[in-house]
Scaffold this active site. Structure first.
Site, PDB file in Angstrom:
ATOM      1  N   TYR A 150      -3.364   6.109  -9.775  1.00  0.00           N
ATOM      2  CA  TYR A 150      -1.947   5.283 -10.046  1.00  0.00           C
ATOM      3  C   TYR A 150      -0.878   5.560 -11.034  1.00  0.00           C
ATOM      4  CZ  TYR A 150       0.971   0.998  -9.926  1.00  0.00           C
ATOM      5  OH  TYR A 150       2.030   0.277  -9.797  1.00  0.00           O
ATOM      6  N   GLU A 152      -1.004   8.226 -13.290  1.00  0.00           N
ATOM      7  CA  GLU A 152      -0.681   9.652 -13.550  1.00  0.00           C
ATOM      8  C   GLU A 152       0.300   9.921 -12.280  1.00  0.00           C
ATOM      9  OE1 GLU A 152      -0.424  11.036 -16.055  1.00  0.00           O
ATOM     10  OE2 GLU A 152      -2.502  11.060 -17.082  1.00  0.00           O
ATOM     11  N   SER A 194      -3.020 -13.926  -8.564  1.00  0.00           N
ATOM     12  CA  SER A 194      -3.522 -14.402  -7.055  1.00  0.00           C
ATOM     13  C   SER A 194      -4.868 -14.845  -7.337  1.00  0.00           C
ATOM     14  CB  SER A 194      -3.135 -13.205  -6.160  1.00  0.00           C
ATOM     15  OG  SER A 194      -3.710 -11.967  -6.777  1.00  0.00           O
TER      16      SER A 194
HETATM   17  N1  LIG Z   1       3.636  -6.206  -8.468  1.00  0.00           N
HETATM   18  C1  LIG Z   1       3.623  -5.690  -9.739  1.00  0.00           C
HETATM   19  O1  LIG Z   1       3.303  -6.268 -10.603  1.00  0.00           O
HETATM   20  C2  LIG Z   1       4.260  -4.276  -9.838  1.00  0.00           C
HETATM   21  C3  LIG Z   1       3.936  -3.904 -11.364  1.00  0.00           C
HETATM   22  C4  LIG Z   1       4.443  -2.588 -11.561  1.00  0.00           C
HETATM   23  C5  LIG Z   1       4.970  -1.718 -10.436  1.00  0.00           C
HETATM   24  N2  LIG Z   1       5.081  -2.181  -9.198  1.00  0.00           N
HETATM   25  C6  LIG Z   1       5.642  -1.240  -8.242  1.00  0.00           C
HETATM   26  O2  LIG Z   1       6.511  -1.864  -7.301  1.00  0.00           O
HETATM   27  C7  LIG Z   1       6.083  -1.481  -5.971  1.00  0.00           C
HETATM   28  C8  LIG Z   1       5.835  -2.662  -5.237  1.00  0.00           C
HETATM   29  O3  LIG Z   1       4.886  -3.287  -5.673  1.00  0.00           O
HETATM   30  P1  LIG Z   1       4.138  -4.661  -4.896  1.00  0.00           P
HETATM   31  O4  LIG Z   1       3.764  -5.597  -5.823  1.00  0.00           O
HETATM   32  O5  LIG Z   1       4.938  -5.234  -3.894  1.00  0.00           O
HETATM   33  O6  LIG Z   1       2.841  -3.881  -4.031  1.00  0.00           O
HETATM   34  P2  LIG Z   1       2.374  -4.009  -2.492  1.00  0.00           P
HETATM   35  O7  LIG Z   1       1.409  -3.372  -2.310  1.00  0.00           O
HETATM   36  O8  LIG Z   1       2.709  -5.626  -1.827  1.00  0.00           O
HETATM   37  O9  LIG Z   1       3.838  -3.205  -1.749  1.00  0.00           O
HETATM   38  C9  LIG Z   1       3.600  -1.755  -1.738  1.00  0.00           C
HETATM   39  C10 LIG Z   1       4.201  -1.713  -0.305  1.00  0.00           C
HETATM   40  O10 LIG Z   1       4.018  -0.233   0.235  1.00  0.00           O
HETATM   41  C11 LIG Z   1       3.461   0.009   0.990  1.00  0.00           C
HETATM   42  N3  LIG Z   1       2.865   1.513   1.325  1.00  0.00           N
HETATM   43  C12 LIG Z   1       1.917   1.970   0.675  1.00  0.00           C
HETATM   44  N4  LIG Z   1       1.688   3.089   0.824  1.00  0.00           N
HETATM   45  C13 LIG Z   1       2.798   3.391   1.581  1.00  0.00           C
HETATM   46  C14 LIG Z   1       2.960   4.886   2.272  1.00  0.00           C
HETATM   47  N5  LIG Z   1       2.297   5.815   1.975  1.00  0.00           N
HETATM   48  N6  LIG Z   1       4.065   4.900   3.166  1.00  0.00           N
HETATM   49  C15 LIG Z   1       4.854   3.729   3.614  1.00  0.00           C
HETATM   50  N7  LIG Z   1       4.366   2.705   2.923  1.00  0.00           N
HETATM   51  C16 LIG Z   1       3.482   2.527   1.938  1.00  0.00           C
HETATM   52  C17 LIG Z   1       2.497  -0.934   1.504  1.00  0.00           C
HETATM   53  O11 LIG Z   1       2.206  -1.101   2.891  1.00  0.00           O
HETATM   54  C18 LIG Z   1       3.229  -2.127   0.833  1.00  0.00           C
HETATM   55  O12 LIG Z   1       3.941  -2.761   2.010  1.00  0.00           O
HETATM   56  C19 LIG Z   1       5.055  -0.613  -6.225  1.00  0.00           C
HETATM   57  O13 LIG Z   1       5.536   0.884  -6.109  1.00  0.00           O
HETATM   58  C20 LIG Z   1       4.358  -0.709  -7.357  1.00  0.00           C
HETATM   59  O14 LIG Z   1       3.729   0.300  -8.025  1.00  0.00           O
HETATM   60  C21 LIG Z   1       4.626  -3.595  -9.020  1.00  0.00           C
END
Ligand SMILES: NC(=O)c1ccc[n+]([C@@H]2O[C@H](COP(=O)([O-])OP(=O)(O)OC[C@H]3O[C@@H](n4cnc5c(N)ncnc54)[C@H](O)[C@@H]3O)[C@@H](O)[C@H]2O)c1
Length: 320
Positions: A150, A152, A194
């Site tokens: 994740y 990297e 959660s």
């Molecule tokens: N929630 C946090 O605290 C947080 C913190 C830092 C970064 N982020 C970043 O924000 C973004 C959203 O995070 P989130 O918390 O909503 O996570 P989440 O897992 O709820 O959402 C990620 C979405 O991407 C989709 N997905 C995964 N791989 C895929 C692929 N190969 N092709 C198409 N869709 C794909 C999943 O099905 C999901 O709907 C992510 O990129 C995450 O790295 C989130």
């Protein structure tokens, strides 16, 4: 390609996920047409069910590790599992999603001359030696640890974004997102908010890793969506990276106590070993975001937790 509609066409990858679904909602409320692309690895149709049927919302099942040919004006690239248990489930796919996903979305943006925003992460700082983290800190990441797929992957995606900017003059925005919470978080994602809420509601023991003195900052999802939309609206000269999160720090123990009091649960705290590479401190310096986006988080932890608890109790909560 000639454009006939005056509404902006916005692609949200990962749009059926936690943050993505709130972003889709907000973008539609702001008068845009939204194309939500998701492979439903961690996202669900339930998260966006209320948007299906809107003439301004379209849903496409697609994996971003494969090229995508659509016509849009802006791209928010959020596709990537964000919780350790999800991204460690298939670490090779996680790296592919970050890296191939970034290449595919950047290629699309290049062809369309579209503006593109990357959802990067505070994990690019690893287990930071600098506190709070500023954007000019290069981080302290274990490149071969369990979180590396994740961390990297996201670091490489940032590299690609900035190389596309330098090499192809692409209009990019890079957001380094810190811990975000709220309704539609995955109930079993192992993330601390959660975890605690579900454990408290089920009157199960609250699992605190280590001594619980490690700190986290928690940003409510509505505030995060505000920041992402503002970032996309900044002048082309500003690409980031920019920290987005709530600088108010809480220890894990403080969070546990807040959840217990808001849920009025009788759950007891139990100590578990800290997972490897679990950072001790995490707190964003958001001076840049405050200056460039005129933004700061507005939702107090108790207010955001109450909405999250209501969601996990079974209530439908909309935020747009
Ligand atoms: N929630 C946090 O605290 C947080 C913190 C830092 C970064 N982020 C970043 O924000 C973004 C959203 O995070 P989130 O918390 O909503 O996570 P989440 O897992 O709820 O959402 C990620 C979405 O991407 C989709 N997905 C995964 N791989 C895929 C692929 N190969 N092709 C198409 N869709 C794909 C999943 O099905 C999901 O709907 C992510 O990129 C995450 O790295 C989130």
């Amino acid at each position: 390609m000639r454009k006939y509609s005056i509404r902006k066409r916005v692609l949200v990858t990962g749009g059926a996920g936690f943050i993505g679904s709130h972003l889709c909602e907000r973008l539609i409320a702001n008068g845009n047409d939204v194309l939500c692309v998701d492979n439903f690895f961690t996202g669900t149709k339930d998260n966006i069910a209320h948007l299906v049927g809107s003439p301004h919302f379209e849903l496409m099942r697609h994996d971003v590790t494969f090229p995508l040919f659509v016509e849009v004006d802006e791209i928010y690239n959020l596709a990537c599992p964000a919780a350790p248990i999800h991204y460690q489930h298939d670490p090779v796919q996680t790296t592919k999603t970050s890296v191939h996903g970034a290449i595919n979305m950047l290629g699309l943006a290049k062809r369309l001359k579209a503006k593109i925003l990357q959802a990067s992460t505070s994990e690019v700082y690893g287990d930071p030696k600098v506190h709070p983290q500023r954007e000019d800190y290069w981080g302290h990441v274990n490149p071969i640890g369990l979180r590396a797929c994740y961390d990297e992957g996201k670091r490489c995606a940032e590299t690609l974004f900035f190389d596309y900017r330098r090499q192809h003059k692409l209009r990019i925005k890079v957001a380094r997102i810190f811990n975000t919470y709220g309704p539609r978080m995955h109930p079993n994602d192992g993330r601390v908010v959660s975890n605690f809420v579900v454990q408290a509601l089920q009157e199960k023991p609250i699992t605190v890793y280590g001594d619980g003195k490690q700190t986290r900052s928690f940003c409510y999802v509505r505030d995060m969506v505000d920041a992402l939309v503002r970032l996309m609206g900044t002048p082309d000269s500003f690409a980031g990276p920019v920290n987005l999160g709530n600088p108010k720090e809480f220890t894990i123990l403080e969070l546990a106590e807040k959840v217990l009091s808001l849920t009025q649960s009788n759950s007891k705290l139990v100590r578990c070993p800290r997972p490897s590479d679990d950072p001790m401190q995490r707190k964003p310096d958001i001076a840049l975001a405050t200056r460039k986006l005129l933004w700061r988080p507005r939702t107090a932890l108790a207010a955001g937790l109450s909405k999250t608890i209501a969601y996990f109790r079974g209530g439908k909560v909309r935020l747009a």
